[in-house]
Design a protein around this motif. Sequence first.
Motif, PDB file in Angstrom:
ATOM      1  N   SER A  27      11.893   6.628  -3.784  1.00 58.26           N
ATOM      2  CA  SER A  27      11.048   5.452  -3.527  1.00 58.26           C
ATOM      3  C   SER A  27      11.843   4.158  -3.628  1.00 58.26           C
ATOM      4  CB  SER A  27       9.858   5.415  -4.477  1.00 58.26           C
ATOM      5  OG  SER A  27      10.274   5.105  -5.797  1.00 58.26           O
ATOM      6  N   MET A  53      -2.565   2.673   3.941  1.00 56.10           N
ATOM      7  CA  MET A  53      -2.742   2.360   2.524  1.00 56.10           C
ATOM      8  C   MET A  53      -1.578   2.821   1.647  1.00 56.10           C
ATOM      9  SD  MET A  53      -5.980   3.251   0.138  1.00 56.10           S
ATOM     10  CE  MET A  53      -5.588   3.893  -1.460  1.00 56.10           C
ATOM     11  N   VAL A  54      -1.135   4.043   1.841  1.00 50.42           N
ATOM     12  CA  VAL A  54      -0.105   4.603   0.958  1.00 50.42           C
ATOM     13  C   VAL A  54       1.284   4.060   1.291  1.00 50.42           C
ATOM     14  CG1 VAL A  54       1.000   6.728   0.167  1.00 50.42           C
ATOM     15  CG2 VAL A  54      -1.471   6.667   0.500  1.00 50.42           C
ATOM     16  N   PRO A  56       2.480   1.326   2.792  1.00 50.19           N
ATOM     17  CA  PRO A  56       2.831  -0.052   2.417  1.00 50.19           C
ATOM     18  C   PRO A  56       3.082  -0.225   0.913  1.00 50.19           C
ATOM     19  CG  PRO A  56       0.985  -0.063   3.938  1.00 50.19           C
ATOM     20  CD  PRO A  56       1.211   1.377   3.534  1.00 50.19           C
ATOM     21  N   SER A  57       2.552   0.677   0.107  1.00 54.11           N
ATOM     22  CA  SER A  57       2.720   0.609  -1.354  1.00 54.11           C
ATOM     23  C   SER A  57       3.382   1.880  -1.878  1.00 54.11           C
ATOM     24  CB  SER A  57       1.357   0.425  -2.020  1.00 54.11           C
ATOM     25  OG  SER A  57       0.701  -0.704  -1.523  1.00 54.11           O
ATOM     26  N   ILE A  58       4.260   2.473  -1.105  1.00 54.16           N
ATOM     27  CA  ILE A  58       4.810   3.788  -1.453  1.00 54.16           C
ATOM     28  C   ILE A  58       5.558   3.783  -2.786  1.00 54.16           C
ATOM     29  CG2 ILE A  58       6.959   3.573  -0.136  1.00 54.16           C
ATOM     30  CD1 ILE A  58       4.778   6.742  -0.672  1.00 54.16           C
ATOM     31  N   THR A  59       6.245   2.715  -3.116  1.00 53.35           N
ATOM     32  CA  THR A  59       6.962   2.692  -4.397  1.00 53.35           C
ATOM     33  C   THR A  59       5.968   2.794  -5.553  1.00 53.35           C
ATOM     34  OG1 THR A  59       8.763   1.424  -3.434  1.00 53.35           O
ATOM     35  CG2 THR A  59       8.598   1.418  -5.833  1.00 53.35           C
ATOM     36  N   PHE A  60       4.881   2.066  -5.477  1.00 55.98           N
ATOM     37  CA  PHE A  60       3.846   2.156  -6.509  1.00 55.98           C
ATOM     38  C   PHE A  60       3.314   3.586  -6.607  1.00 55.98           C
ATOM     39  CE2 PHE A  60      -0.747   2.315  -7.300  1.00 55.98           C
ATOM     40  CZ  PHE A  60      -0.776   1.900  -8.627  1.00 55.98           C
ATOM     41  N   PHE A  61       2.964   4.184  -5.451  1.00 60.92           N
ATOM     42  CA  PHE A  61       2.405   5.535  -5.460  1.00 60.92           C
ATOM     43  C   PHE A  61       3.433   6.573  -5.916  1.00 60.92           C
ATOM     44  CE2 PHE A  61      -0.828   3.590  -2.675  1.00 60.92           C
ATOM     45  CZ  PHE A  61      -1.960   3.984  -3.376  1.00 60.92           C
TER      46      PHE A  61
END
Length: 148
Positions: A27, A53-54, A56-61
Amino acid sequence: MNAMRKVIRLFVAPWYLLGWLSHVYLSLTNPQIYAVFGDTALIPGYTGLWKSMVMPSITFFAFLLAGFEILVGYLLLSEGKWAKTGVVLSILFNLFLIQMGLGIPAKSGLQDFLSNRLPNLIFLAIQLPLLWGLDEWLIPKPLRLSRK
């Protein structure tokens, strides 16, 4: 059967306890590698959700997934209800991965099943015996969850 469950737990728990490292690393260094995972889902609309949704925020997920993997690995090495909670979480996660697929493009339904679904189905099946009789701890006493 007890010895077999120990072997299974000692196989499955490190999968989680070490797997989180790859998600943190990927990530941070190559987050686009996760884009393909939305392409092989069975649930209609999942691909769009993944991309909008996932990704764009892949590092968070990915960090959320890493935390989940550490928790599941720890629980799998615990005792009684804690270990069973870890098994249930692992099985549910594998069911989710069966639905999601492994992001491998397939030309036929059989090829999709073999490459995207079967590995997690096997991993899930290996864990089923763990639902019965997890009474012993596999982690050192100072690292155990309290029985309270």
